[in-house]
Scaffold this motif. Structure first.
Motif, short mmCIF file in Angstrom:
data_model
loop_
_atom_site.label_atom_id
_atom_site.label_comp_id
_atom_site.label_asym_id
_atom_site.label_seq_id
_atom_site.Cartn_x
_atom_site.Cartn_y
_atom_site.Cartn_z
N GLU B 228 0.82 -1.21 0.00
CA GLU B 228 0.00 0.00 0.00
C GLU B 228 0.86 1.26 0.00
O GLU B 228 0.57 2.22 -0.70
N ASP B 230 3.87 1.51 -1.18
CA ASP B 230 4.45 1.61 -2.52
C ASP B 230 3.47 2.28 -3.47
O ASP B 230 3.82 3.17 -4.24
N GLN B 231 2.21 1.80 -3.37
CA GLN B 231 1.19 2.30 -4.27
C GLN B 231 0.95 3.80 -4.06
O GLN B 231 0.84 4.56 -5.01
N GLU B 234 3.80 5.70 -5.50
CA GLU B 234 3.76 5.70 -6.95
C GLU B 234 2.70 6.67 -7.47
O GLU B 234 2.95 7.46 -8.38
N GLU B 235 1.52 6.61 -6.83
CA GLU B 235 0.45 7.48 -7.29
C GLU B 235 0.81 8.95 -7.10
O GLU B 235 0.52 9.79 -7.94
N VAL C 37 -3.70 -8.60 -5.22
CA VAL C 37 -2.68 -7.56 -5.34
C VAL C 37 -1.40 -8.14 -5.92
O VAL C 37 -0.81 -7.61 -6.85
N LYS C 41 0.37 -7.55 -9.53
CA LYS C 41 1.77 -7.15 -9.62
C LYS C 41 2.52 -8.06 -10.60
O LYS C 41 3.28 -7.60 -11.44
#
Lengths: 221, 262, 50
Positions: B228, B230-231, B234-235, C37, C41
């Motif tokens: 999460e 990371d996401q 990234e976003e 998830v 990936k």
């Protein structure tokens, strides 16, 4: 390290001297607990004299929570602690300085509170050396464990509720030992070879050592 | 996501512990005879000491794992997760120690609670590790949380002998220890000793199974947190104006994100 | 027997059983969250090579 400790203690005590939180808030709080303890128990002669040491140390333990909380909050508010790290102040020195400052405040608080206990509860005190020595080591123990736990719990929004939960069980041997050695001192069985005094010494040494070793890692993390 | 060997070991331990616990219950409740002195009450002896032993074992493992995390050469997130898992299982077993002790105390001593040294120490131990678990829930970066809780875990462990000594003195300087009262201590032999041993083994297996499961859950949670984070990163990097996030964030993650000084 | 013994065994088995069920439920739920998830990936990583 020792020089840093002295500097830190001086700085914290100066802050306290100017803000007077211990004098204006913590000390009155301790006094209120002494009064409501009497409500909760019974004022019949004998009862309060008998439990006076326990109530005294309970009041000190509760007050210590506020003191150690403040001692650490001075650094965490506005990230003042980061500044100390930048100046290269030794972490063991910070710990010992904070403990010294909390110790001085608590010891003075105890002195005033003892007068209150003598007046309100009326115990007879025989063994003054034991009273002073056990108060000294008990306060060192409470301050050392308290500063360390306060730093551990810092940065959390639930700190006010977390700190007592962590600190009270850990310092319960101090409460027990200080109460017992004072009971011995208040009766005529006072002697400096009291096993409870030894327990207080062990506790304070152990927690000073733990703090000196680990305080740096808590600060860095 | 989970090695086959880990999975099968865990399953095997789970099945063995189920069988062992069933055997302990059957032996404890029906096959062993009632004690001469204590009557049926002796049957609680087959569960109470084993449960207490597991609680201490769990805290021992928490302290070892905490030390291994604090020691820089062996520092690994795994030790932190292991320490946390063991502490949680330990708290469950400590609660059971208190409950079974209390249930035994009522008919044996006539009271639910007595300020016996061991009982009081166990109660404080329970609160100490509840505090440890509460400290773990404080939002922080993984490393921060690991260091703090490892230190708290070690302090709690160091505190145990001091607490115990103080409580023992507190009680014994005034009255004899009730548990060691010779008229109450059962003579254990033969079938009874076997059942007690069985109890120790089976609850240790239960602990092993729970630890493996809890540890795996801790690993999953850590992984989800990492993904999460990371996401989010990234976003934020690619779409600066975008507010909606694909993964629904748990409040913990939001807090951690805000708190971390990355 | 005498009530106390049964209560003791029930408490132990009940709490341990309850905690086990909790653990199993939690790991099942987490696996469900984690699988898609990770699958996504893996897909993302494999796409360029296709």
């Amino acid at each position: 390290m020792w020089r840093d400790a002295l500097l830190m203690a001086g700085k914290d005590l100066r802050i306290e001297f100017r803000s007077k939180v211990t004098l204006n808030q913590i000390l009155p709080f301790a006094f209120v607990t002494l009064i409501v303890f009497a409500f909760a128990l019974d004022t019949s002669p004998g009862t309060l004299q008998k439990v006076a040491p326990g109530l005294f140390w309970l009041a000190v333990l509760f007050s210590s929570i506020f003191s150690v909380d403040r001692a650490v909050a001075i650094e965490t508010n506005d990230n003042a602690g980061d500044g100390l790290a930048v100046y290269g102040v030794d972490s063991g020195g910070i710990f010992l300085g904070k403990v010294t400052s909390v110790f001085v405040q608590l010891f003075l608080l105890e002195a005033v509170l003892l007068v209150g206990v003598v007046i309100l509860y009326g115990p007879a005190i025989d063994g003054w050396p034991l009273v002073l020595l056990s108060a000294f080591f008990a306060t060192v123990g409470i301050s050392a464990a308290g500063v360390m736990y306060s730093q551990l719990a810092s940065g959390s929004r639930a700190k006010q509720t977390l700190l007592p939960l962590l600190l009270i069980p850990v310092t319960s041997p101090v409460l027990l030992a200080a109460t017992k050695s004072w009971q011995d001192a208040f009766s005529s069985t006072a002697s400096l070879g009291d096993p409870w005094l030894r327990l207080l010494i062990v506790f304070s040494v152990v927690y000073l050592a733990l703090g000196a070793v680990f305080y740096g890692s808590i600060l860095e993390a | 996501m989970e090695s086959k060997r880990y999975k099968w070991t865990r399953r095997a331990i789970g099945i063995v512990s189920l069988l062992l616990v069933a055997a302990t219950v059957i032996f404890g409740l029906w096959i062993t005879p009632p004690d001469v002195v204590q009557g049926q009450l002796v049957r609680l002896i087959y569960v109470h000491p084993p449960v207490a032993w597991v609680a201490y074992l769990a805290y021992g493992i928490t302290s070892i794992a905490s030390t291994l995390y604090l020691w820089k050469r062996t520092r690994n997130m795994k030790w932190d997760l292991l320490a946390a898992s063991s502490a949680e299982v330990g708290v469950i077993f400590t609660a059971l120690t208190l409950v079974t002790g209390s249930i035994w105390g009522r008919p044996a001593w006539g009271v639910w609670w007595t300020w016996d040294a061991r009982l009081t120490t166990t109660a404080l131990l329970f609160v100490l590790y509840l505090g440890y678990l509460a400290l773990r829930r404080v939002p922080a970066t993984s490393h921060q949380r690991a260091v703090r809780s490892a230190i708290a875990g070690l302090i709690a462990f160091v505190d145990v002998p001091i607490v115990h000594q103080s409580v023992v003195w507190w009680r014994t300087l005034h009255q004899g220890a009730t548990v060691l009262n010779p008229s109450l201590s059962p003579k254990i032999h033969g079938e009874m000793a076997m059942t007690l041993l069985l109890g120790f083994i089976s609850f240790t297996f239960v602990y092993a199974w729970m630890l493996m499961h809890r540890y795996q859950i801790a690993g999953f949670e850590q992984k989800i947190l990492d993904i999460e984070l990371d996401q989010i990163l990234e976003e934020r990097l690619h779409e600066p104006g975008m507010e909606s996030m694909q993964v629904e964030l748990s409040p913990d993650v939001e807090q951690i994100d805000r708190h971390s000084k990355v | 027997m005498n009530g106390y013994v049964e209560a003791g065994y029930l408490a132990v088995l009940g709490v341990l059983g309850g905690y086990s069920a909790l653990l199993l439920g939690r790991s099942k739920k987490l696996k469900k969250v984690l699988l898609p998830v990770q699958g996504k990936k893996a897909q993302d990583e494999s796409r360029p090579t296709e």
